[in-house]
Design an enzyme around this catalytic site. Structure first.
Site, PDB file in Angstrom:
ATOM      1  N   HIS A  12       0.833  -1.127  -0.089  1.00 36.43           N
ATOM      2  CA  HIS A  12      -0.121  -0.133   0.028  1.00 36.43           C
ATOM      3  C   HIS A  12       0.856   1.170   0.083  1.00 36.43           C
ATOM      4  O   HIS A  12       0.820   2.076   0.790  1.00 36.43           O
ATOM      5  CB  HIS A  12      -0.895   0.003   1.305  1.00 36.43           C
ATOM      6  CG  HIS A  12      -0.234  -0.187   2.801  1.00 36.43           C
ATOM      7  ND1 HIS A  12      -1.046  -0.691   3.446  1.00 36.43           N
ATOM      8  CD2 HIS A  12       0.677   0.585   2.989  1.00 36.43           C
ATOM      9  CE1 HIS A  12      -0.348  -0.467   4.699  1.00 36.43           C
ATOM     10  NE2 HIS A  12       0.845   0.076   4.483  1.00 36.43           N
ATOM     11  N   HIS A  59      -1.598   5.092   9.755  1.00 35.54           N
ATOM     12  CA  HIS A  59      -0.174   5.965   9.699  1.00 35.54           C
ATOM     13  C   HIS A  59      -0.066   7.114  10.260  1.00 35.54           C
ATOM     14  O   HIS A  59       0.166   8.257   9.863  1.00 35.54           O
ATOM     15  CB  HIS A  59       0.533   6.018   8.297  1.00 35.54           C
ATOM     16  CG  HIS A  59       0.768   4.880   7.601  1.00 35.54           C
ATOM     17  ND1 HIS A  59      -0.458   4.161   6.963  1.00 35.54           N
ATOM     18  CD2 HIS A  59       1.489   4.048   7.281  1.00 35.54           C
ATOM     19  CE1 HIS A  59       0.076   3.284   6.381  1.00 35.54           C
ATOM     20  NE2 HIS A  59       1.275   3.073   6.674  1.00 35.54           N
ATOM     21  N   HIS A 193      10.899  -3.273   3.575  1.00 34.28           N
ATOM     22  CA  HIS A 193      11.408  -1.673   3.265  1.00 34.28           C
ATOM     23  C   HIS A 193      11.617  -1.166   4.842  1.00 34.28           C
ATOM     24  O   HIS A 193      11.199  -1.609   5.698  1.00 34.28           O
ATOM     25  CB  HIS A 193      10.062  -0.714   2.707  1.00 34.28           C
ATOM     26  CG  HIS A 193       8.707  -0.846   3.050  1.00 34.28           C
ATOM     27  ND1 HIS A 193       8.085  -1.893   3.593  1.00 34.28           N
ATOM     28  CD2 HIS A 193       8.141   0.182   3.639  1.00 34.28           C
ATOM     29  CE1 HIS A 193       6.744  -1.448   4.227  1.00 34.28           C
ATOM     30  NE2 HIS A 193       7.151  -0.121   4.159  1.00 34.28           N
ATOM     31  N   GLU A 240       4.936  -5.143   8.630  1.00 38.12           N
ATOM     32  CA  GLU A 240       3.578  -4.833   8.016  1.00 38.12           C
ATOM     33  C   GLU A 240       2.958  -6.083   7.513  1.00 38.12           C
ATOM     34  O   GLU A 240       2.022  -6.335   7.476  1.00 38.12           O
ATOM     35  CB  GLU A 240       3.560  -3.849   6.822  1.00 38.12           C
ATOM     36  CG  GLU A 240       3.732  -2.540   7.561  1.00 38.12           C
ATOM     37  CD  GLU A 240       3.585  -1.254   6.320  1.00 38.12           C
ATOM     38  OE1 GLU A 240       3.584   0.029   6.726  1.00 38.12           O
ATOM     39  OE2 GLU A 240       3.619  -1.715   5.420  1.00 38.12           O
TER      40      GLU A 240
END
Length: 279
Positions: A12, A59, A193, A240
């Site tokens: 996402h 977030h 990441h 995540e």
């Protein structure tokens, strides 16, 4: 009764949303990413799900460091796109399915999962980018959504095994809902990441592809993977990926992979995508 007919996993990445919103999907950099979702877009037109249970992480848009639920479920009628500092994304409001959401909340809480019930919140790129990847830029989203927000920002996040078990509990809840609904469950976020520190920009393609493999071939390994392995191999934001295990746990023991896409890079992230069907 309602039934979970399929599942989707997807990154996402916020920059993907910006590329869509600013008409850059055909640019040489972005085009290979979006081409990997064309199969799924066509497949969704044929499948026509009524509701998507969308597992994502906020977030710092709906939640702050003051209140951090491990698992939260949205039970509202509608969710607006959050302003993440550059204005809300120009996407339609996300329409909720409160009857199903409240049923899942009741079923899971009585099944000993303490979900935080959210009656009002905005949703950020963690939820809206997957919607755009799967449905493009419609005037209105073609499905209703039950948001499931998971804390993967503030330590400690839930374990992979706990996420899997929540997926099982969600599946039991859906199966006990009396309305005839075609339901999908999506797990979003990842893949490898890291956004800060000396390893900023880390992408681990062997780890990512092994994760994609084992969602079908050896999910038990992923259920048992400790947090430190995610951090070491997939970077600080790679955690995540535990959210994909909620999706996978809802499908049962055996699944059939229908589509797979992996591309590096998408901004500073590996982009992964998988479509699964329970067997």
């Amino acid at each position: 009764m309602a039934r979970i007919t399929a599942a989707i996993a997807s990154s996402h990445v916020p920059a993907i949303g910006a590329a869509i919103d600013n008409g850059k999907t055909e640019d040489a950099y972005w085009k290979p990413i979006f081409e990997g979702y064309e199969w799924t877009q066509q497949w969704l037109k044929e499948e026509k799900p009524d509701v998507v249970i969308l597992v994502y992480n906020d977030h710092a848009s709906a939640f702050s460091m003051d209140i951090i639920p491990t698992f939260a479920i949205g039970c509202a009628e509608e969710y607006q796109s959050a302003d993440e500092g550059w204005g809300p994304r120009p996407v339609p409001p996300v329409v909720g399915e409160p009857d199903l959401a409240w049923h899942i909340a009741q079923s899971c809480i009585l099944d000993e999962f303490d979900l935080t019930i959210i009656n009002k919140m905005d949703v950020d790129h963690g939820l809206t980018v997957p919607m755009s990847l799967m449905f493009g830029q419609p005037d209105a989203w073609p499905v209703k959504v039950v948001p499931i927000a998971v804390n993967v920002v503030q330590y400690p996040p839930p374990t992979g095994n706990r996420c899997w078990m929540l997926g099982e509990a969600i599946a039991r809840a859906v199966e006990s809902f009396p309305e005839d609904l075609n339901v999908q469950i999506w797990g979003t976020g990842g893949m490898s990441h890291q956004l800060q520190g000396p390893r900023a920009g880390l992408i681990n393609q062997p780890f990512d592809n092994a994760f994609l493999d084992d969602l079908t071939a050896n999910p038990q390994r992923l259920r048992e993977m400790p947090h430190i392995e995610y951090l070491r191999e997939a970077g600080s934001e790679g955690i995540e990926l535990v959210m994909w295990l909620i999706m996978r746990g809802a499908l049962g023991d055996h699944v059939k992979p229908l589509h797979r896409h992996y591309h590096v890079p998408g901004s500073n992230t590996a982009v992964g995508h998988l479509v699964l069907k329970p067997e």
